[in-house]
Design an enzyme around this catalytic site. Structure first.
Site, mmCIF file in Angstrom:
data_model
loop_
_atom_site.group_PDB
_atom_site.id
_atom_site.type_symbol
_atom_site.label_atom_id
_atom_site.label_comp_id
_atom_site.label_asym_id
_atom_site.label_seq_id
_atom_site.Cartn_x
_atom_site.Cartn_y
_atom_site.Cartn_z
ATOM 1 N N CYS A 138 -10.973 2.784 0.392
ATOM 2 C CA CYS A 138 -9.463 3.069 0.544
ATOM 3 C C CYS A 138 -9.161 2.345 1.644
ATOM 4 C CB CYS A 138 -9.052 4.572 0.655
ATOM 5 S SG CYS A 138 -7.778 5.033 1.297
ATOM 6 N N THR A 139 -8.151 1.492 1.813
ATOM 7 C CA THR A 139 -7.926 0.678 2.806
ATOM 8 C C THR A 139 -7.378 1.348 4.011
ATOM 9 O OG1 THR A 139 -5.644 0.559 1.990
ATOM 10 C CG2 THR A 139 -7.356 -1.059 1.459
ATOM 11 N N HIS A 140 -7.072 2.833 4.052
ATOM 12 C CA HIS A 140 -6.898 3.359 5.278
ATOM 13 C C HIS A 140 -7.969 3.687 6.096
ATOM 14 C CE1 HIS A 140 -3.011 4.537 3.373
ATOM 15 N NE2 HIS A 140 -2.490 5.148 4.402
ATOM 16 N N CYS B 235 -4.643 -1.606 -1.693
ATOM 17 C CA CYS B 235 -4.492 -0.185 -1.880
ATOM 18 C C CYS B 235 -5.872 -0.081 -2.933
ATOM 19 C CB CYS B 235 -3.332 0.344 -2.634
ATOM 20 S SG CYS B 235 -3.571 2.066 -3.190
ATOM 21 N N TYR C 258 -0.984 8.282 -2.638
ATOM 22 C CA TYR C 258 -1.141 7.795 -3.834
ATOM 23 C C TYR C 258 -2.413 8.518 -4.662
ATOM 24 C CZ TYR C 258 2.156 3.921 -4.018
ATOM 25 O OH TYR C 258 3.267 3.136 -3.944
ATOM 26 N N GLY C 259 -3.321 8.882 -3.871
ATOM 27 C CA GLY C 259 -4.629 9.285 -4.414
ATOM 28 C C GLY C 259 -4.677 10.325 -5.054
ATOM 29 N N GLU D 192 -2.268 8.674 8.375
ATOM 30 C CA GLU D 192 -0.754 8.469 8.290
ATOM 31 C C GLU D 192 -0.208 9.184 9.739
ATOM 32 O OE1 GLU D 192 1.446 6.415 6.463
ATOM 33 O OE2 GLU D 192 -0.319 5.758 5.782
ATOM 34 N N THR E 95 -6.559 2.760 -4.568
ATOM 35 C CA THR E 95 -6.100 3.408 -5.573
ATOM 36 C C THR E 95 -5.214 2.705 -6.838
ATOM 37 O OG1 THR E 95 -5.574 5.152 -4.022
ATOM 38 C CG2 THR E 95 -4.811 5.724 -6.091
ATOM 39 N N ASP F 216 1.010 -1.000 -0.113
ATOM 40 C CA ASP F 216 0.013 -0.033 -0.025
ATOM 41 C C ASP F 216 0.997 1.351 0.043
ATOM 42 O OD1 ASP F 216 -2.328 1.661 0.213
ATOM 43 O OD2 ASP F 216 -2.024 1.682 2.398
ATOM 44 N N SER F 217 0.283 2.366 -0.178
ATOM 45 C CA SER F 217 1.080 3.461 0.093
ATOM 46 C C SER F 217 1.563 3.790 1.401
ATOM 47 C CB SER F 217 0.116 4.726 -0.459
ATOM 48 O OG SER F 217 -1.038 5.015 0.336
HETATM 49 N N1 DGL Z 1 -4.733 3.003 1.161
HETATM 50 C C1 DGL Z 1 -4.884 3.499 -0.238
HETATM 51 C C2 DGL Z 1 -6.039 3.419 -1.097
HETATM 52 O O1 DGL Z 1 -6.821 2.414 -0.781
HETATM 53 C C3 DGL Z 1 -4.532 5.221 0.110
HETATM 54 C C4 DGL Z 1 -4.019 5.620 -1.178
HETATM 55 C C5 DGL Z 1 -3.181 7.108 -0.826
HETATM 56 O O2 DGL Z 1 -2.194 7.147 -0.605
HETATM 57 O O3 DGL Z 1 -3.891 8.253 -1.162
HETATM 58 O O4 DGL Z 1 -6.416 3.849 -1.714
#
Ligand code: DGL
Length: 268
Positions: free
Chosen positions: A186-188, A73, A42-43, A152, A75, A10-11
């Site tokens: 988004c996994t966050h 992720c 990443y978004g 984050e 994204t 992931d990012s």
């Molecule tokens: N966890 C990433 C996702 O699922 C986050 C992307 C990001 O860094 O913006 O999209």
């Protein structure tokens, strides 16, 4: 049986929502995790850039002989996963399809909401996939660019004023459209579940894209007879940014002592 590790990336820390579920359902697996914290978020990035990043990560994963990869992720899953699957023989799963399927299963009113990064929402892939499954009256989609930087920094609590303000803004369209199911695309975002529930109330079902992806991977490994032999599993964490704050956050998310190594991803 296949004792090789599973690669998850992931990012940043978001993909750990896949890891925590994998540890629950597949405790014998060895997991290699990479968080691209030097290049998060990443978004806001374009597809070509994301494709370049993901190719580097896959080349790192392959150098560690992983048996399968989870693009943990949203994204990456919405913008470049089909292309990455074409380019490689490595079994690879993303977080988008399993979460869309679950959302369709659980909605009662047919009004589904999806929150995700700007790149994911702009791609329209979540909206199209949910609509294509039928049985849905309306999909309300909202990009939430402020959330990944907050997560984050470990700012997930209902006491955090800025986090709650951002969530109220992003969840307002969901309340207006009376969704009964919200896909956390988004996994966050599952790390913000408590704060999201505090705003939407218990009637709205939250679909955790990370947890759904872990279930999907388990099925795939079972079908291919690629599960690890019984025994204690392990977790090796890598981050492209500073490893200490990453490990500290991972420790809070996974509830176990964590150590992370720094990886120069540009070498791959
Ligand atoms: N966890 C990433 C996702 O699922 C986050 C992307 C990001 O860094 O913006 O999209």
């Amino acid at each position: 049986m296949d004792p090789r590790p599973i690669g998850v990336f992931d990012s940043g820390v978001g993909g750990l929502t896949v890891v925590r579920q994998l540890q629950k359902i597949l405790p014998s697996e060895h997991i290699l995790y990479f968080g691209d914290t030097a290049r998060v978020p990443y978004g806001g990035r374009d597809r070509e850039t994301l494709l370049g990043y993901a190719r580097q990560v896959l080349s790192f994963m392959q150098s560690h002989q992983v048996k399968a990869v989870v693009a943990a992720c949203g994204t990456i899953s919405t913008t470049c996963l089909p292309r990455l699957q074409e380019e490689s023989d490595l079994p690879m799963v993303g977080v988008m399809d399993p979460a869309c399927r679950r959302s369709i299963e659980v909605t009662r009113s047919g009004k589904v909401g999806v929150i995700a990064t700007q790149a994911s929402i702009n791609s329209g892939v979540y909206q199209r996939t949910i609509e294509a499954c039928g049985n849905v009256q309306q999909v309300t989609a909202q990009a939430c660019p402020k959330l990944v930087p907050l997560v984050e920094s470990g700012r997930c609590s209902t006491d955090d004023v800025e986090t709650m303000e951002a969530l109220r803004e992003y969840l307002e369209p969901m309340q207006r459209d009376q969704v009964d199911t919200l896909l956390l695309g988004c996994t966050h975002y599952p790390l913000l579940s408590e704060a999201i529930r505090a705003i939407l109330g218990p009637e709205v079902t939250l679909v955790d894209s990370g947890a759904e992806a872990a279930g999907h991977l388990m099925q795939m490994l079972q079908q291919r007879d690629m599960l690890a032999p019984k025994g204690p599993g392990s977790l090796q964490l890598y981050a492209s940014g500073q490893p200490e704050p990453f490990a500290a956050l991972a420790e809070r998310i996974l509830g176990e002592p964590c150590h992370a190594l720094q990886l120069d991803i540009e070498r791959y």
